[in-house]
Design a protein around this motif. Structure first.
Motif, short mmCIF file in Angstrom:
data_model
loop_
_atom_site.label_atom_id
_atom_site.label_comp_id
_atom_site.label_asym_id
_atom_site.label_seq_id
_atom_site.Cartn_x
_atom_site.Cartn_y
_atom_site.Cartn_z
N GLU A 465 -6.26 -35.56 57.92
CA GLU A 465 -5.26 -35.50 58.98
C GLU A 465 -3.87 -35.25 58.38
O GLU A 465 -3.12 -34.38 58.83
CB GLU A 465 -5.26 -36.78 59.80
N THR A 466 -3.54 -36.00 57.35
CA THR A 466 -2.24 -35.84 56.71
C THR A 466 -2.17 -34.49 56.01
O THR A 466 -1.15 -33.80 56.06
CB THR A 466 -2.02 -36.96 55.68
N GLU A 467 -3.27 -34.13 55.35
CA GLU A 467 -3.31 -32.85 54.63
C GLU A 467 -3.05 -31.69 55.59
O GLU A 467 -2.28 -30.78 55.29
CB GLU A 467 -4.69 -32.64 54.01
N LEU A 468 -3.72 -31.75 56.74
CA LEU A 468 -3.58 -30.65 57.69
C LEU A 468 -2.17 -30.60 58.26
O LEU A 468 -1.63 -29.52 58.50
CB LEU A 468 -4.61 -30.79 58.81
N GLY A 469 -1.60 -31.79 58.45
CA GLY A 469 -0.22 -31.85 58.93
C GLY A 469 0.71 -31.17 57.95
O GLY A 469 1.55 -30.35 58.32
N THR A 470 0.54 -31.48 56.68
CA THR A 470 1.40 -30.88 55.65
C THR A 470 1.13 -29.38 55.55
O THR A 470 2.05 -28.57 55.46
CB THR A 470 1.16 -31.56 54.29
N LEU A 471 -0.15 -29.05 55.58
CA LEU A 471 -0.54 -27.65 55.45
C LEU A 471 0.12 -26.79 56.54
O LEU A 471 0.59 -25.68 56.29
CB LEU A 471 -2.07 -27.56 55.57
N ALA A 472 0.19 -27.38 57.74
CA ALA A 472 0.77 -26.63 58.86
C ALA A 472 2.25 -26.32 58.60
O ALA A 472 2.77 -25.31 59.09
CB ALA A 472 0.60 -27.42 60.15
N THR A 473 2.92 -27.18 57.83
CA THR A 473 4.35 -26.93 57.56
C THR A 473 4.52 -25.99 56.37
O THR A 473 5.64 -25.64 56.01
CB THR A 473 5.10 -28.24 57.23
N ARG A 474 3.44 -25.62 55.72
CA ARG A 474 3.53 -24.85 54.47
C ARG A 474 3.16 -23.39 54.64
O ARG A 474 2.98 -22.68 53.66
CB ARG A 474 2.60 -25.47 53.41
N ARG A 475 3.00 -22.96 55.88
CA ARG A 475 2.49 -21.60 56.10
C ARG A 475 3.33 -20.54 55.39
O ARG A 475 2.81 -19.72 54.65
CB ARG A 475 2.45 -21.29 57.60
N SER A 476 4.65 -20.58 55.64
CA SER A 476 5.47 -19.50 55.06
C SER A 476 5.52 -19.64 53.54
O SER A 476 5.53 -18.63 52.81
CB SER A 476 6.86 -19.45 55.68
N ALA A 477 5.52 -20.89 53.07
CA ALA A 477 5.51 -21.09 51.61
C ALA A 477 4.22 -20.51 51.01
O ALA A 477 4.24 -19.93 49.93
CB ALA A 477 5.61 -22.58 51.30
N MET A 478 3.13 -20.67 51.75
CA MET A 478 1.87 -20.14 51.24
C MET A 478 1.84 -18.61 51.24
O MET A 478 1.26 -18.00 50.36
CB MET A 478 0.69 -20.71 52.06
N VAL A 479 2.48 -18.05 52.25
CA VAL A 479 2.57 -16.58 52.28
C VAL A 479 3.38 -16.10 51.07
O VAL A 479 2.99 -15.17 50.37
CB VAL A 479 3.20 -16.09 53.61
N ARG A 480 4.49 -16.81 50.81
CA ARG A 480 5.33 -16.44 49.66
C ARG A 480 4.53 -16.60 48.36
O ARG A 480 4.57 -15.74 47.49
CB ARG A 480 6.57 -17.34 49.60
N LEU A 481 3.80 -17.69 48.29
CA LEU A 481 3.01 -17.95 47.08
C LEU A 481 1.98 -16.85 46.85
O LEU A 481 1.80 -16.36 45.73
CB LEU A 481 2.25 -19.26 47.24
N GLN A 482 1.35 -16.47 47.94
CA GLN A 482 0.33 -15.44 47.79
C GLN A 482 0.96 -14.11 47.35
O GLN A 482 0.42 -13.40 46.50
CB GLN A 482 -0.47 -15.26 49.08
N GLY A 483 2.15 -13.83 47.93
CA GLY A 483 2.87 -12.61 47.55
C GLY A 483 3.22 -12.62 46.07
O GLY A 483 3.01 -11.64 45.35
N VAL A 551 8.50 -13.51 37.61
CA VAL A 551 7.61 -13.76 38.75
C VAL A 551 6.66 -14.92 38.42
O VAL A 551 6.41 -15.79 39.26
CB VAL A 551 6.80 -12.49 39.11
N ARG A 552 6.19 -14.93 37.20
CA ARG A 552 5.26 -16.00 36.78
C ARG A 552 5.95 -17.38 36.90
O ARG A 552 5.37 -18.32 37.40
CB ARG A 552 4.83 -15.76 35.34
N GLU A 553 7.20 -17.43 36.46
CA GLU A 553 7.92 -18.70 36.51
C GLU A 553 8.18 -19.13 37.96
O GLU A 553 8.01 -20.29 38.32
CB GLU A 553 9.24 -18.57 35.73
N GLN A 554 8.54 -18.14 38.78
CA GLN A 554 8.75 -18.44 40.21
C GLN A 554 7.46 -18.96 40.84
O GLN A 554 7.46 -19.92 41.59
CB GLN A 554 9.14 -17.17 40.96
#
Ligand SMILES: Nc1nc2c(ncn2[C@@H]2O[C@H](COP(=O)(O)O)[C@@H](O)[C@H]2O)c(=O)[nH]1
Ligand SMILES: [Mg+2]
Length: 631
Positions: A465-483, A551-554
């Motif tokens: 429950e907590t994980e999913l809550g945090t995950l939901a706030t991380r969407r754009s960060a995850m997109v950036r990470l994947q990029g 990029v690697r460091e970022q």
């Protein structure tokens, strides 16, 4: 937000602690519910639960607790409380047609058609009953320390240790011999390692775990924290390792980390067996267990759908009776009664899982008024030779059928021990695939029942429950990470190809040979061009290397921040770096479905066909984060 948690010998800073994600409505509703229970608990806190005795992990005398430590309440709860009644849509409500709250969803690894399920089994501890770690695990921790000091001769300085229930994470691996704790990915690569609370450098990690020796990270040298019950012992073990390093004289002479681990394990075991932990819970269940207002509706719905329901717990009858009364009827102390048995067809206590799934242990019926055990054979009664003083039980003529509650309102009969053959017979199931078992222990409940019997499985992961809550706030960060990751990989690839090309040129006519001046003019001009081409190539390469390093460091920095948003030390529960964690791998392989609370079943039709995601191989386009939007 910054807060400090103490790990005993060291202080750890957490920038963002796991906390419940849902709004106030749920909490106020929960508070109301809890208040009611606490009030009734207060009036009956001196009441003892009848002592049943008997062997097994839950063996206890549940008379009123001796004085035990008064634990101060913590501001946050973890695992978070389950959904409250006010959140649940009514049957005819159009809310039933709307998407489900993400933290209430049931996630599917392997398709599961509930129409095919004839019986649903429930583990009790940490499945139906969600303990409050801030009180329950803390008490287990202190009782364990007490056992270590009083029974194993550890020094009193252990009483100064502080337990932080948020520090450890399920799925971590303990290296008993080295006194290390590890986060391992699905390929068994050790990504994080701590000795006590001191992090191992990358070089140390590699030297220890990525050398010639191949580790399977299993018993007897390793232990997996595969249930929330193990958080306290893992924490205490690391504190002892650190104490032993800092002050070798402070621990009993000659003890190696593996000895410390064994002592801690035995001391934990003792507090589960000697009744000290269970007496405290019996005296005030609301202090130690979250109530779940959705549970009754959930069980009723499943039973109304025609499925048989059973409890399969390793706890013995006396404790099961305490916990189930609290959960299903809110009754505590002398108010406890057997009404809760109406929700089930069969109750197996002291089941001895995971052996229950493979061995043929004898089955006993529990005589509820006295708690005494009466022998049975394959579910049939064995009539005692001298039975004057023993309770006589009424048995149906056709034992297996008569041993389950046949109608709504009828109470389940309660057994102890036994095995899956007895249970299948009582439930009238003919194949393992007709049983869905819901548990919290990835090995003892899920892996063994699935592998050995082919039962369908649901894993309860309250942390989700907590994980999913945090995950939901991380969407754009995850997109950036994947990029960033794609950019880094693309640059790496270019660099590797160019380097190879440059090496080819160097090995050929370049650099200039001593015979150059004797070659024809045309050839000399060609070589000249190649030389300047290579210079260009080297410059290009240098530029790419510079970009790649940036990029690697970022990427490294953002991945670290991403994980710290979940847990400052261990990161996201089901990930290790960008790989699935070893725990996630087991969840994926052995849990057909998984969810944060059992009662999440009440948000779905009992006839639902759960479907897994489409499998994807490396060459297929990434179904990017579709789990965040799928219902
Ligand atoms: N003897 C031990 N008992 C333990 C330990 N850790 C947990 N437990 C007890 O097992 C059952 C679990 O019940 P279930 O419903 O999840 O099957 C419960 O009574 C716990 O107290 C242990 O280390 N040793
Ligand atoms: Mg359990």
């Amino acid at each position: 937000m910054q807060s400090t948690i103490s790990c005993g010998l060291r202080q750890l800073k957490l920038t963002q602690l796991p906390r419940p994600s849902s709004g106030n409505l749920r909490h106020s509703a929960n508070r109301l519910f809890l208040q009611q229970h606490q009030e009734s608990a207060a009036t009956s806190s001196n009441a003892a639960c009848a002592s049943q005795g008997g062997a097994g992990s839950g063996g206890s005398d549940l008379s009123p607790p001796e004085q035990h430590e008064v634990l101060e309440p913590l501001p946050t709860t973890f695992p978070p409380p389950p959904p409250s009644g006010s959140e649940h849509p009514g049957w005819a409500d159009d809310v039933w047609a709307s998407p489900l709250n993400i933290s209430r969803r049931i996630w599917c690894n392997r398709s599961l058609n509930m129409r095919r399920i004839k019986a649903i089994g429930f583990d009790m501890d940490y499945t139906l009953a969600q303990y409050r770690p801030e009180t329950f695990e803390k008490l287990a921790y202190h009782l364990t320390v007490d056992n270590l000091v009083k029974t194993f001769g550890y020094p009193k300085v252990l009483y100064d240790f502080q337990f932080d229930w948020r520090y450890m994470q399920r799925g971590l691996t303990i290296d008993k011999k080295r006194g290390n704790i590890l986060k391992v990915d699905r390929h068994k690569y050790v990504k994080l390692a701590f000795h006590g609370f001191k992090p191992l450098s990358r070089e140390e990690r590699r030297a220890t775990y990525s050398g010639v020796e191949q580790f399977d990270f299993d018993e007897p040298d390793f232990a997996l924290i595969d249930t929330l019950f193990s958080l306290a012992e893992a924490h205490l073990f690391m504190q002892l390792v650190e104490l032993g390093d800092a002050q070798p004289d402070a621990i009993p002479a000659g003890k190696q980390p593996a000895d410390l681990y064994r002592d801690v394990r035995t001391a934990v075991d003792l507090c589960h067996r000697d009744g000290s932990l269970k007496r405290a819970v019996a005296a005030d269940p609301a202090k130690y267990i979250h109530s779940d207002p959705r549970l009754v509706a959930c069980l009723e719905m499943l039973r109304d759908s025609g499925k048989k329901l059973f409890v399969g717990t390793n706890s013995l009858w006396d404790y099961t009776h305490v916990v189930m009364n609290f959960l299903l009827t809110g009754r505590v102390g002398p108010d406890r009664n057997e009404d809760w048995l109406e929700y089930f067809d069969v109750v197996i206590t002291g089941s001895g899982k995971p052996a229950f799934f493979s061995q043929k242990k004898p089955l006993f019926e529990v005589h509820l008024p006295t708690g005494m055990l009466q022998n049975t054979e394959g579910g049939n009664p064995v009539v005692p030779i001298v039975d004057a003083d023993l309770p006589r039980l009424e048995y149906g003529s056709s034992a297996p059928k008569g041993l389950t509650a046949q109608e709504k309102g009828q109470r389940a009969r309660v057994f102890q021990g036994g095995n899956y053959v007895d249970l299948h017979k009582m439930l009238g199931v003919h194949a393992g695939s007709e049983v869905l078992y819901i548990g919290d222990h990835i090995y003892g409940d899920i892996l063994r029942s699935k592998k050995t019997l082919g039962w369908r499985t649901m894993l309860v992961v309250p942390e989700l429950e907590t994980e999913l809550g945090t995950l939901a706030t991380r969407r754009s960060a995850m997109v950036r990470l994947q990029g960033l990751r794609q950019q880094r990989d693309a640059l790496d690839d270019q660099i590797q190809r160019l380097s190879w090309a440059a090496r080819g040129q160097m090995a050929g006519p370049f650099p200039a040979s001593s015979t150059e001046s004797h070659q024809p003019l045309q050839q000399q001009q060609q070589q000249q061009q190649q030389r300047s081409g290579t210079g260009h190539l080297q410059a290009l390469l240098a530029d790419l290397l510079r970009q790649r390093d940036e990029v690697r460091e970022q990427h490294r920095q953002q991945l670290k921040e991403h994980h710290e948003a979940f847990h400052e030390v261990w990161g996201q529960l089901l990930k290790t770096g960008y790989q699935n964690s070893r725990f996630a791998h087991q969840v994926e392989r052995y849990a057909c479905v998984y969810t944060s609370h059992v009662s999440n079943l009440s948000f779905y039709s009992p006839e639902k066909s759960y479907r897994g995601r489409m499998d994807a191989m490396a060459h297929e386009p990434e179904p990017f984060m579709d789990n965040l939007s799928a219902s």
